[in-house]
Design a protein around this motif. Sequence first.
Motif, PDB file in Angstrom:
ATOM      1  N   MET A 174       6.308  28.707   6.827  1.00 25.65           N
ATOM      2  CA  MET A 174       7.045  28.367   5.613  1.00 25.65           C
ATOM      3  C   MET A 174       7.514  29.643   4.919  1.00 25.65           C
ATOM      4  SD  MET A 174       5.829  26.134   2.291  1.00 25.65           S
ATOM      5  CE  MET A 174       5.734  24.630   3.264  1.00 25.65           C
ATOM      6  N   SER A 175       8.720  29.603   4.364  1.00 22.78           N
ATOM      7  CA  SER A 175       9.320  30.773   3.737  1.00 22.78           C
ATOM      8  C   SER A 175       8.508  31.278   2.550  1.00 22.78           C
ATOM      9  CB  SER A 175      10.751  30.442   3.281  1.00 22.78           C
ATOM     10  OG  SER A 175      10.750  29.339   2.389  1.00 22.78           O
ATOM     11  N   ARG A 176       8.684  32.561   2.244  1.00 25.80           N
ATOM     12  CA  ARG A 176       8.022  33.206   1.113  1.00 25.80           C
ATOM     13  C   ARG A 176       9.075  33.709   0.137  1.00 25.80           C
ATOM     14  NH1 ARG A 176       2.363  34.422   0.885  1.00 25.80           N
ATOM     15  NH2 ARG A 176       1.548  32.453   1.687  1.00 25.80           N
ATOM     16  N   HIS A 177       8.858  33.479  -1.150  1.00 26.48           N
ATOM     17  CA  HIS A 177       9.812  33.882  -2.179  1.00 26.48           C
ATOM     18  C   HIS A 177       9.294  35.132  -2.892  1.00 26.48           C
ATOM     19  CE1 HIS A 177      12.281  30.069  -2.242  1.00 26.48           C
ATOM     20  NE2 HIS A 177      11.270  29.766  -1.434  1.00 26.48           N
ATOM     21  N   ILE A 178       9.966  36.247  -2.657  1.00 26.30           N
ATOM     22  CA  ILE A 178       9.574  37.524  -3.243  1.00 26.30           C
ATOM     23  C   ILE A 178      10.449  37.785  -4.470  1.00 26.30           C
ATOM     24  CG2 ILE A 178       9.227  39.972  -2.813  1.00 26.30           C
ATOM     25  CD1 ILE A 178       7.578  37.981  -1.039  1.00 26.30           C
ATOM     26  N   ILE A 179       9.812  38.184  -5.568  1.00 19.90           N
ATOM     27  CA  ILE A 179      10.569  38.524  -6.758  1.00 19.90           C
ATOM     28  C   ILE A 179      10.193  39.923  -7.242  1.00 19.90           C
ATOM     29  CG2 ILE A 179      10.820  36.117  -7.490  1.00 19.90           C
ATOM     30  CD1 ILE A 179       8.695  36.747  -9.670  1.00 19.90           C
ATOM     31  N   ARG A 180      11.095  40.500  -7.981  1.00 18.36           N
ATOM     32  CA  ARG A 180      10.864  41.761  -8.672  1.00 18.36           C
ATOM     33  C   ARG A 180      11.074  41.472 -10.150  1.00 18.36           C
ATOM     34  NH1 ARG A 180      14.695  45.993  -9.341  1.00 18.36           N
ATOM     35  NH2 ARG A 180      13.753  48.008  -9.829  1.00 18.36           N
ATOM     36  N   TYR A 181      10.190  41.947 -10.990  1.00 18.93           N
ATOM     37  CA  TYR A 181      10.237  41.557 -12.401  1.00 18.93           C
ATOM     38  C   TYR A 181       9.660  42.654 -13.275  1.00 18.93           C
ATOM     39  CZ  TYR A 181       5.239  40.619 -11.804  1.00 18.93           C
ATOM     40  OH  TYR A 181       3.899  40.749 -11.553  1.00 18.93           O
ATOM     41  N   THR A 182       9.847  42.502 -14.568  1.00 19.04           N
ATOM     42  CA  THR A 182       9.223  43.392 -15.525  1.00 19.04           C
ATOM     43  C   THR A 182       8.611  42.566 -16.645  1.00 19.04           C
ATOM     44  OG1 THR A 182       9.558  45.262 -17.025  1.00 19.04           O
ATOM     45  CG2 THR A 182      11.381  43.717 -16.801  1.00 19.04           C
ATOM     46  N   GLN A 183       7.450  42.981 -17.076  1.00 13.70           N
ATOM     47  CA  GLN A 183       6.764  42.310 -18.182  1.00 13.70           C
ATOM     48  C   GLN A 183       6.433  43.298 -19.296  1.00 13.70           C
ATOM     49  OE1 GLN A 183       2.855  40.612 -17.361  1.00 13.70           O
ATOM     50  NE2 GLN A 183       3.396  38.773 -18.495  1.00 13.70           N
ATOM     51  N   LEU A 197      14.120  37.023  -3.054  1.00 15.54           N
ATOM     52  CA  LEU A 197      14.336  37.375  -1.650  1.00 15.54           C
ATOM     53  C   LEU A 197      13.460  36.428  -0.855  1.00 15.54           C
ATOM     54  CD1 LEU A 197      15.054  38.996   0.866  1.00 15.54           C
ATOM     55  CD2 LEU A 197      13.357  40.713   0.173  1.00 15.54           C
ATOM     56  N   VAL A 198      14.086  35.553  -0.087  1.00 16.75           N
ATOM     57  CA  VAL A 198      13.352  34.521   0.643  1.00 16.75           C
ATOM     58  C   VAL A 198      13.097  34.993   2.062  1.00 16.75           C
ATOM     59  CG1 VAL A 198      13.330  32.109   1.380  1.00 16.75           C
ATOM     60  CG2 VAL A 198      14.413  32.733  -0.785  1.00 16.75           C
ATOM     61  N   LEU A 199      11.819  35.295   2.350  1.00 11.26           N
ATOM     62  CA  LEU A 199      11.425  35.700   3.697  1.00 11.26           C
ATOM     63  C   LEU A 199      11.359  34.456   4.582  1.00 11.26           C
ATOM     64  CD1 LEU A 199       8.504  38.172   2.879  1.00 11.26           C
ATOM     65  CD2 LEU A 199      10.976  38.609   2.870  1.00 11.26           C
ATOM     66  N   LEU A 200      11.932  34.541   5.775  1.00 10.80           N
ATOM     67  CA  LEU A 200      12.002  33.388   6.669  1.00 10.80           C
ATOM     68  C   LEU A 200      11.168  33.607   7.927  1.00 10.80           C
ATOM     69  CD1 LEU A 200      15.846  32.634   6.559  1.00 10.80           C
ATOM     70  CD2 LEU A 200      14.045  31.640   5.129  1.00 10.80           C
ATOM     71  N   THR A 201      10.621  32.523   8.439  1.00 13.16           N
ATOM     72  CA  THR A 201       9.943  32.552   9.730  1.00 13.16           C
ATOM     73  C   THR A 201      10.998  32.519  10.838  1.00 13.16           C
ATOM     74  OG1 THR A 201       9.824  30.149   9.916  1.00 13.16           O
ATOM     75  CG2 THR A 201       8.024  31.267   8.734  1.00 13.16           C
ATOM     76  N   ALA A 202      10.563  32.771  12.068  1.00  5.57           N
ATOM     77  CA  ALA A 202      11.497  32.745  13.197  1.00  5.57           C
ATOM     78  C   ALA A 202      12.171  31.384  13.320  1.00  5.57           C
ATOM     79  CB  ALA A 202      10.752  33.089  14.483  1.00  5.57           C
ATOM     80  N   GLN A 203      11.406  30.319  13.098  1.00 11.05           N
ATOM     81  CA  GLN A 203      11.970  28.972  13.184  1.00 11.05           C
ATOM     82  C   GLN A 203      12.991  28.726  12.068  1.00 11.05           C
ATOM     83  OE1 GLN A 203       8.649  29.678  13.252  1.00 11.05           O
ATOM     84  NE2 GLN A 203       8.407  29.418  15.484  1.00 11.05           N
ATOM     85  N   GLU A 204      12.712  29.254  10.900  1.00 11.43           N
ATOM     86  CA  GLU A 204      13.638  29.061   9.775  1.00 11.43           C
ATOM     87  C   GLU A 204      14.922  29.867   9.946  1.00 11.43           C
ATOM     88  OE1 GLU A 204      10.586  28.046   6.106  1.00 11.43           O
ATOM     89  OE2 GLU A 204      10.799  30.119   6.773  1.00 11.43           O
ATOM     90  N   TRP A 205      14.851  31.012  10.601  1.00 14.11           N
ATOM     91  CA  TRP A 205      16.070  31.791  10.826  1.00 14.11           C
ATOM     92  C   TRP A 205      17.089  30.997  11.641  1.00 14.11           C
ATOM     93  CZ3 TRP A 205      18.248  35.416   8.336  1.00 14.11           C
ATOM     94  CH2 TRP A 205      17.507  36.367   7.651  1.00 14.11           C
ATOM     95  N   ALA A 206      16.608  30.131  12.506  1.00 11.21           N
ATOM     96  CA  ALA A 206      17.525  29.320  13.313  1.00 11.21           C
ATOM     97  C   ALA A 206      18.338  28.355  12.454  1.00 11.21           C
ATOM     98  CB  ALA A 206      16.740  28.547  14.371  1.00 11.21           C
ATOM     99  N   ARG A 207      17.917  28.146  11.200  1.00 13.90           N
ATOM    100  CA  ARG A 207      18.595  27.183  10.336  1.00 13.90           C
ATOM    101  C   ARG A 207      19.627  27.822   9.395  1.00 13.90           C
ATOM    102  NH1 ARG A 207      14.980  22.833   7.410  1.00 13.90           N
ATOM    103  NH2 ARG A 207      17.067  21.918   7.344  1.00 13.90           N
ATOM    104  N   TRP A 208      19.903  29.118   9.560  1.00 12.41           N
ATOM    105  CA  TRP A 208      20.837  29.745   8.614  1.00 12.41           C
ATOM    106  C   TRP A 208      22.191  29.032   8.553  1.00 12.41           C
ATOM    107  CZ3 TRP A 208      25.592  31.511   9.864  1.00 12.41           C
ATOM    108  CH2 TRP A 208      25.843  31.877  11.185  1.00 12.41           C
ATOM    109  N   PRO A 209      22.718  28.460   9.651  1.00 11.53           N
ATOM    110  CA  PRO A 209      24.009  27.783   9.510  1.00 11.53           C
ATOM    111  C   PRO A 209      23.960  26.553   8.584  1.00 11.53           C
ATOM    112  CG  PRO A 209      23.548  28.281  11.818  1.00 11.53           C
ATOM    113  CD  PRO A 209      22.271  28.468  11.069  1.00 11.53           C
TER     114      PRO A 209
END
Length: 318
Positions: free
Chosen positions: A1-10, A188-200
């Motif tokens: 399952m994809s991972r959602h990476i964020i950059r932020y400031t608090q 920035l959504v990190l994708l698994t190998a299986q998820e990369w196949a779904r980019w279209p």
Amino acid sequence: MSRHIIRYTQDGSPQWGVLFGHRIAPLAVDASSTGDLLSHHWELLWSIGETQASLALSSVQLLSPVTQQQQFICQGVNYRSHIAESGLRIENFPFNTIFTKASSSITAADAPVARPAHVHLLDYEIELGLVLRRPIPAGTVVSASDLSQWLAGVTIVNDLSARDVQLPQGQFYKGKSYRGFGPVGPTLVLLTAQEWARWPELRMRLAVNGQTRQDAYCAEMIHGPAATLSELAALQDLNPGDLIATGTPAGCAARAPGKLTMFVLRHLVSEVGKWQMFIRKGSNNPAYLRPGDRISASIRTDDGAIDLGEQTTAITTP
């Protein structure tokens, strides 16, 4: 399952985190750039769990997940529908059109963007952004099946463009590189190998003031990620964290004039006169962005399994 990476400031200093719904799992890492994060903390990005999500998303200010130290590479005329609306013929573009955009144009997904005082034809372009995971050695041929080896993930890019600079002057870099002209994120959504196949299957949507302007699937792309990575690897160095914006579909404010007008422009009007007419006509086109306009942009699969979030950009005065 994809991972959602964020950059932020608090508290004024940029930090990294993994987003789980509306909560953030902070990352205790020393990474000044996207490339540093992906190069040195890849395993951590995938191993951190939702139970460590201790921070409310609403309590932070988001930054672009791609930092300004990275290369910002762009593809042009990469969607058939955009070629057609630009008054061009696809057979005249058998090649992959590549240009760069200043990395200093990168800004947060929800940051306001000031339209420069001399710019009157400000246009939008929703694009799928590819973010490099590792360096690609010169001469590497990338196949569709090994995208996950070279790419970390995807993000939303809005390639804002001053058409009255870009087109009359023939300067893509200059017309697209003003500060703020590159909203990126929110994640920035990190994708698994299986998820990369779904980019279209990723569907791009952009609206201005609630009115849909662009709506298309990435499957319409002419030069896909694997071919583009292979071509770039033969051309230049690519580094972790670098961003490739893959082109935009139809729906931009800039449109080609009708056939009769095109004939007149080609045969009866000077080059200077042609662009003066272009700017004058464009100034009356309500589709171009004006201060007070609000853009919303999203990219996701129809089933929601891959969701890059939503950008909300307000256009302001300088």
